[in-house]
Design an enzyme around this catalytic site. Structure first.
Site, PDB file in Angstrom:
ATOM      1  N   ASN A  11       0.847  -1.183   0.000  1.00 22.51           N
ATOM      2  CA  ASN A  11       0.000   0.000   0.000  1.00 22.51           C
ATOM      3  C   ASN A  11       0.887   1.240   0.000  1.00 22.51           C
ATOM      4  O   ASN A  11       1.601   1.492   0.975  1.00 22.51           O
ATOM      5  CB  ASN A  11      -0.891  -0.020   1.250  1.00 22.51           C
ATOM      6  CG  ASN A  11      -1.841   1.154   1.320  1.00 22.51           C
ATOM      7  OD1 ASN A  11      -1.450   2.295   1.106  1.00 22.51           O
ATOM      8  ND2 ASN A  11      -3.087   0.877   1.639  1.00 22.51           N
ATOM      9  N   PRO A  12       0.895   2.033  -1.086  1.00 21.03           N
ATOM     10  CA  PRO A  12       1.835   3.160  -1.162  1.00 21.03           C
ATOM     11  C   PRO A  12       1.596   4.212  -0.087  1.00 21.03           C
ATOM     12  O   PRO A  12       2.539   4.799   0.438  1.00 21.03           O
ATOM     13  CB  PRO A  12       1.622   3.723  -2.574  1.00 21.03           C
ATOM     14  CG  PRO A  12       0.279   3.217  -2.998  1.00 21.03           C
ATOM     15  CD  PRO A  12       0.082   1.907  -2.319  1.00 21.03           C
ATOM     16  N   ASP A  73      -1.654  -4.495  10.706  1.00 21.17           N
ATOM     17  CA  ASP A  73      -3.007  -4.727  10.210  1.00 21.17           C
ATOM     18  C   ASP A  73      -3.875  -3.697  10.903  1.00 21.17           C
ATOM     19  O   ASP A  73      -3.762  -3.490  12.119  1.00 21.17           O
ATOM     20  CB  ASP A  73      -3.487  -6.143  10.523  1.00 21.17           C
ATOM     21  CG  ASP A  73      -4.746  -6.478   9.722  1.00 21.17           C
ATOM     22  OD1 ASP A  73      -4.778  -6.178   8.509  1.00 21.17           O
ATOM     23  OD2 ASP A  73      -5.694  -7.035  10.303  1.00 21.17           O
ATOM     24  N   GLY A 157      -8.037   5.089   2.391  1.00 18.04           N
ATOM     25  CA  GLY A 157      -9.039   4.293   3.084  1.00 18.04           C
ATOM     26  C   GLY A 157     -10.206   5.141   3.554  1.00 18.04           C
ATOM     27  O   GLY A 157     -10.775   5.928   2.793  1.00 18.04           O
ATOM     28  N   ASP A 159     -10.107   7.521   5.749  1.00 21.13           N
ATOM     29  CA  ASP A 159      -9.668   8.808   6.302  1.00 21.13           C
ATOM     30  C   ASP A 159     -10.621   9.963   6.004  1.00 21.13           C
ATOM     31  O   ASP A 159     -10.876  10.792   6.884  1.00 21.13           O
ATOM     32  CB  ASP A 159      -8.264   9.162   5.788  1.00 21.13           C
ATOM     33  CG  ASP A 159      -7.159   8.378   6.486  1.00 21.13           C
ATOM     34  OD1 ASP A 159      -7.425   7.793   7.563  1.00 21.13           O
ATOM     35  OD2 ASP A 159      -6.036   8.343   5.962  1.00 21.13           O
ATOM     36  N   HIS A 184      -3.828   6.047  14.940  1.00 23.59           N
ATOM     37  CA  HIS A 184      -3.642   4.696  15.451  1.00 23.59           C
ATOM     38  C   HIS A 184      -2.321   4.109  14.982  1.00 23.59           C
ATOM     39  O   HIS A 184      -1.579   3.503  15.757  1.00 23.59           O
ATOM     40  CB  HIS A 184      -4.809   3.821  14.991  1.00 23.59           C
ATOM     41  CG  HIS A 184      -5.026   3.817  13.497  1.00 23.59           C
ATOM     42  ND1 HIS A 184      -5.163   4.972  12.755  1.00 23.59           N
ATOM     43  CD2 HIS A 184      -5.109   2.800  12.602  1.00 23.59           C
ATOM     44  CE1 HIS A 184      -5.329   4.666  11.483  1.00 23.59           C
ATOM     45  NE2 HIS A 184      -5.307   3.357  11.358  1.00 23.59           N
ATOM     46  N   ARG A 185      -2.008   4.300  13.705  1.00 23.52           N
ATOM     47  CA  ARG A 185      -0.757   3.755  13.170  1.00 23.52           C
ATOM     48  C   ARG A 185       0.430   4.534  13.696  1.00 23.52           C
ATOM     49  O   ARG A 185       1.472   3.962  14.023  1.00 23.52           O
ATOM     50  CB  ARG A 185      -0.791   3.771  11.640  1.00 23.52           C
ATOM     51  CG  ARG A 185       0.325   2.960  11.008  1.00 23.52           C
ATOM     52  CD  ARG A 185       0.133   2.824   9.503  1.00 23.52           C
ATOM     53  NE  ARG A 185      -1.104   2.118   9.211  1.00 23.52           N
ATOM     54  CZ  ARG A 185      -2.184   2.684   8.677  1.00 23.52           C
ATOM     55  NH1 ARG A 185      -2.181   3.961   8.373  1.00 23.52           N
ATOM     56  NH2 ARG A 185      -3.271   1.973   8.452  1.00 23.52           N
TER      57      ARG A 185
END
Length: 203
Positions: A11-12, A73, A157, A159, A184-185
């Site tokens: 996923n870029p 994930d 996604g 966002d 979160h990431r």
């Protein structure tokens, strides 16, 4: 310290986000994506949780490349949908990675849900695995709500339809630096970075 660390993603948007976090925090480590290593068959994400899927991807990356690997994930857990789409976030519409279709389906499912019941959280599990068998995994979440129309061009996604608690901007309207600091990431990888540094120094 090992000079190479693999981020097990194609996923870029995710790769750029993780590269920013890890490259600045772990000096001297070249951060690679799956496009930078010989192709290998990627296993289906069959885990029952974000943590299981993250470990699955990191272990496979190590097995096929021999490099220490980080994988994550992540997904969106919506209160009114009993935590779904959750681990199925990337393929909620039936087509993996179709952000537009996934978001449209989600908004359709929430169309009759009042604003005060549209709470949600982005969840990320991040895993680190080394060829020597060391493993670390942790999970972080980012609370907010799902708005009715997408706004913003940053991110990917869900966002554009997620407004974090305490803000009026969607995740896709934040700058990359703002998102890294709060998401979160960003939280998960910030917490994982000291583990990355420690384990790579031992190699």
């Amino acid at each position: 310290m090992s000079s190479r660390l693999l981020l097990a993603t194609r996923n870029p948007g995710k790769l750029a986000e993780l590269q920013r976090l890890l490259t600045s925090a772990v000096p001297g480590v070249a951060v690679l994506g799956l496009g930078d290593v010989p192709a290998y068959p990627e296993v289906p994400e069959t885990g029952a949780s974000f943590a299981e899927n993250a470990l699955l991807k990191a272990r496979e990356a190590v097995r096929h490349t021999g490099l220490p690997a980080v994988a994550d994930d992540s997904g969106l857990a919506v209160d009114a949908l009993n935590g779904m789409p959750g681990i199925f976030s990337a393929r909620w519409s039936g087509r993996h990675g179709d952000d537009g279709a996934n978001t449209a389906l989600l908004l359709g499912q929430l169309a009759d849900v009042p604003d005060e019941r549209r709470g949600a959280a982005f969840v990320c599990a991040a895993a680190l695995v080394t060829p020597e068998g060391a493993e670390r995994v942790l999970e972080r979440s980012w609370r907010g709500r799902v708005v009715r129309e997408g706004r913003g061009r940053n991110g990917f996604g869900y966002d554009p339809v997620f407004v974090p608690d305490g803000l009026e901007l969607t995740s896709a309207e934040l700058t990359p630096e703002q998102k890294d600091a709060a998401s979160h990431r960003g939280q998960a990888f910030a917490a994982l970075v000291p583990m990355v540094a420690e384990l790579l120094r031992r190699r």
